[in-house]
Scaffold this active site. Structure first.
Site, PDB file in Angstrom:
ATOM      1  N   CYS A 144       1.331  -1.260  -0.163  1.00 20.59           N
ATOM      2  CA  CYS A 144       0.080  -0.174  -0.274  1.00 20.59           C
ATOM      3  C   CYS A 144       0.978   1.422  -0.069  1.00 20.59           C
ATOM      4  O   CYS A 144       1.595   1.148  -1.034  1.00 20.59           O
ATOM      5  CB  CYS A 144      -1.042   0.073   1.083  1.00 20.59           C
ATOM      6  SG  CYS A 144      -0.276   0.010   2.924  1.00 20.59           S
ATOM      7  N   GLN A 145       0.216   2.297   1.010  1.00 21.39           N
ATOM      8  CA  GLN A 145       1.670   3.921   1.034  1.00 21.39           C
ATOM      9  C   GLN A 145       2.452   3.386   1.516  1.00 21.39           C
ATOM     10  O   GLN A 145       3.345   3.667   1.163  1.00 21.39           O
ATOM     11  CB  GLN A 145       0.287   4.367   0.627  1.00 21.39           C
ATOM     12  CG  GLN A 145       1.232   6.186   1.059  1.00 21.39           C
ATOM     13  CD  GLN A 145       1.392   6.555  -0.354  1.00 21.39           C
ATOM     14  OE1 GLN A 145       1.229   5.980  -1.776  1.00 21.39           O
ATOM     15  NE2 GLN A 145       2.895   7.021  -0.917  1.00 21.39           N
TER      16      GLN A 145
END
Length: 119
Positions: free
Chosen positions: A82-83
């Site tokens: 993800c981030q």
């Protein structure tokens, strides 16, 4: 789960997997807005809230929706990101619950990737 694979992948690990490429199935679980700002080359976008449904799909349905062949339960290199690591970890856990024994999380996420790659 004794003997489970290390559930996290480092930047260096991911870089090596991307260079070999043969077995890597990289899943970007960020939102569409985040993906639009940039993504790790070769990743497949499956938002975190749809991971469970996606990986429970029949292979034909998965290929029709995502344009790629659904990984096998024992896919050697199934990596989520993800981030910054949290959603990737959640997606990794969901995949493991569904029986993907080698699912792992790239904990550095796109944030670390883009910093290290100078993007």
């Amino acid at each position: 789960m004794a003997g489970a694979v290390n559930k996290e992948v480092s930047y260096e690990d991911l870089k090596a997997l991307l260079e070999k490429r043969q077995n890597l199935f990289l899943v970007d679980v960020r939102s569409q807005g985040e993906v639009d700002k940039g993504q790790i080359p070769g990743s497949v976008h499956i938002p975190v809230d749809t991971v469970e449904a996606a990986f429970a799909m029949q292979p034909e349905e998965f290929k029709a929706k995502y344009g790629v062949t659904k990984p096998l339960m024992d896919a050697p290199e199934l990596v989520f990101h993800c981030q910054m690591g949290k959603r990737g970890g959640m997606a990794t856990s969901k995949a493991q619950e569904l029986g993907y024994v080698n699912a792992r999380n790239y904990a550095g996420g796109y944030k670390e990737w883009s910093e290290r790659e100078g993007k």
